[in-house]
Design an enzyme around this catalytic site. Structure first.
Site, PDB file in Angstrom:
ATOM      1  N   GLY A  10      36.285   5.458  16.674  1.00 17.48           N
ATOM      2  CA  GLY A  10      35.442   6.863  17.087  1.00 17.48           C
ATOM      3  C   GLY A  10      35.073   6.825  18.253  1.00 17.48           C
ATOM      4  N   PHE A  11      35.484   8.621  18.985  1.00 15.60           N
ATOM      5  CA  PHE A  11      35.086   8.630  20.514  1.00 15.60           C
ATOM      6  C   PHE A  11      33.269   7.996  20.978  1.00 15.60           C
ATOM      7  CE2 PHE A  11      32.762  12.380  22.649  1.00 15.60           C
ATOM      8  CZ  PHE A  11      33.261  12.310  23.909  1.00 15.60           C
ATOM      9  N   ASP A  31      36.096   1.334  10.289  1.00 18.23           N
ATOM     10  CA  ASP A  31      35.896   2.541  10.660  1.00 18.23           C
ATOM     11  C   ASP A  31      37.406   2.506  10.003  1.00 18.23           C
ATOM     12  OD1 ASP A  31      37.111   4.453  11.746  1.00 18.23           O
ATOM     13  OD2 ASP A  31      35.973   4.264  13.134  1.00 18.23           O
ATOM     14  N   GLY A  36      38.699   8.344  13.181  1.00 17.25           N
ATOM     15  CA  GLY A  36      39.255   7.354  14.370  1.00 17.25           C
ATOM     16  C   GLY A  36      40.200   6.659  15.094  1.00 17.25           C
ATOM     17  N   TYR A 147      29.062  20.834   6.579  1.00 22.72           N
ATOM     18  CA  TYR A 147      28.683  20.125   7.827  1.00 22.72           C
ATOM     19  C   TYR A 147      27.144  19.584   7.924  1.00 22.72           C
ATOM     20  CZ  TYR A 147      28.644  16.607  12.018  1.00 22.72           C
ATOM     21  OH  TYR A 147      28.997  15.681  12.220  1.00 22.72           O
ATOM     22  N   LYS A 151      24.766  16.839   6.672  1.00 23.37           N
ATOM     23  CA  LYS A 151      23.902  15.784   7.893  1.00 23.37           C
ATOM     24  C   LYS A 151      22.001  15.862   7.613  1.00 23.37           C
ATOM     25  CE  LYS A 151      25.343  13.950  10.788  1.00 23.37           C
ATOM     26  NZ  LYS A 151      26.404  12.045  10.721  1.00 23.37           N
TER      27      LYS A 151
END
Length: 323
Positions: A10-11, A31, A36, A147, A151
């Site tokens: 991913g980033f 991943d 990603g 989200y 989290k």
């Protein structure tokens, strides 16, 4: 040292993989490539152990965690647009998947850095946000906050596992991390604006554009992760990781047009046209980064113009490679 990076294609994860490999460490990336992209790590694939797999696969996760020294848990469904369109999958992956990773790290007594988010704070209007700021979220039917909820549960699980079982965990709450390789596919505003500006297309500003954010360069985030991972005094603690320099989204669009020399226009778009029912925005999100500065001496080195220049250069190089 053997570093396991979940979501390493991913980033942020790919930049962490670059860093630790350059430091001479052994790197394994796990991943499932749902968000990603192999292109993010294609330059280092020969030097790392890449495993295609899901963090909800307890057998794979346990095997990889057991052979690692440091776990960087970066895997997550993210991006407002992605969360709105894939809500059930994102809840399952972000919470159930993280539970698998945290339990494996607890079982094998492995140092772990948990990637959390400024979404934790929801729409709290008391800015800037410090680590003890209240969570203020909308009704359950406001899907946008799922989200944040997942989290928050992830953080709570890590906290309990640390207190009850001694899990050596540190949580990093990222605020609007930006830089090369980030995609606008999931609604991230800077890459979305830059790509539009470079193509002389309209920059779509949702709402009235007065909502404001603070952005942080991914290289600064990598530095923050490394500092807290190497300092045992941060174990059991949690830190905001964000930039400085608040800017409204309308001002951001104008600055990107200026920096790219674009002929683009700014087009206001109502939220109802951009997102399905269940979306809600927050007016400001500004991090207080005093705690991490005092704990490990971290502060961002790049300002917004540095960030925008790097993102613009990244997308310009991609456009040139396609010509």
């Amino acid at each position: 040292m053997h570093v396991l990076i979940t979501g390493g294609a991913g980033f942020i994860g790919s930049h962490l993989a670059d860093f630790y490999l350059s430091e001479g460490q052994q790197v394994t990336v796990l991943d499932n490539l749902s968000t990603g992209n192999l292109a993010n790590i294609e330059g280092i694939l020969a030097g790392i152990n890449f495993v295609t797999g899901d963090i909800r696969d307890s057998k794979t996760v346990n095997e990889l965690v057991s052979s690692s020294d440091l776990v960087l848990h970066m895997a997550a469904y993210l991006g407002v647009k992605n969360i709105m369109e894939n809500t059930l999958e994102s809840i399952d992956s972000n919470f159930m998947g993280s539970e698998v990773v945290l339990k494996a790290a607890t079982k094998h007594k492995k140092r772990i850095i948990l990637a959390s988010t400024s979404e934790i704070y929801g729409k709290n209007s008391q800015q800037p946000l410090h680590e003890e700021s209240d969570r203020v979220v909308g009704a359950p039917q406001m899907i946008r906050w799922t989200y944040s909820d997942s989290k928050a549960l992830e953080e709570a699980s890590a906290y309990v596992m640390h207190n009850r079982f001694g899990l050596p965990v540190t949580t990093a709450r990222f605020f609007n991390t930006v830089g090369p390789r980030q995609t606008g596919q999931y609604g991230m505003v800077i890459p979305r604006f830059v790509q539009a500006a470079l193509s002389n297309e309209d920059l779509l500003v949702y709402g009235d554009g007065t909502q404001s954010r603070v952005f942080c360069h991914v290289s600064d985030v990598v530095n923050a992760v490394n500092l807290v991972a190497n300092d045992d005094r941060t174990i059991g603690d949690y830190f905001n990781v964000g930039g400085v320099g608040e800017i409204s989204i309308m001002e951001l669009a104008q600055r990107i047009i200026e920096m790219t020399g674009s002929k683009s226009r700014i087009k206001p778009v109502d939220y109802s046209e951009a997102y399905a029912a269940g979306f809600e925005d927050m007016q400001r999100r500004v991090p207080d980064i005093t705690k991490i500065a005092n704990s490990v001496g971290w502060k961002p080195s790049k300002n917004l113009d540095n960030i925008l220049a790097d993102v613009i250069n990244f997308f310009q190089s991609r456009l040139q490679s396609w010509l």
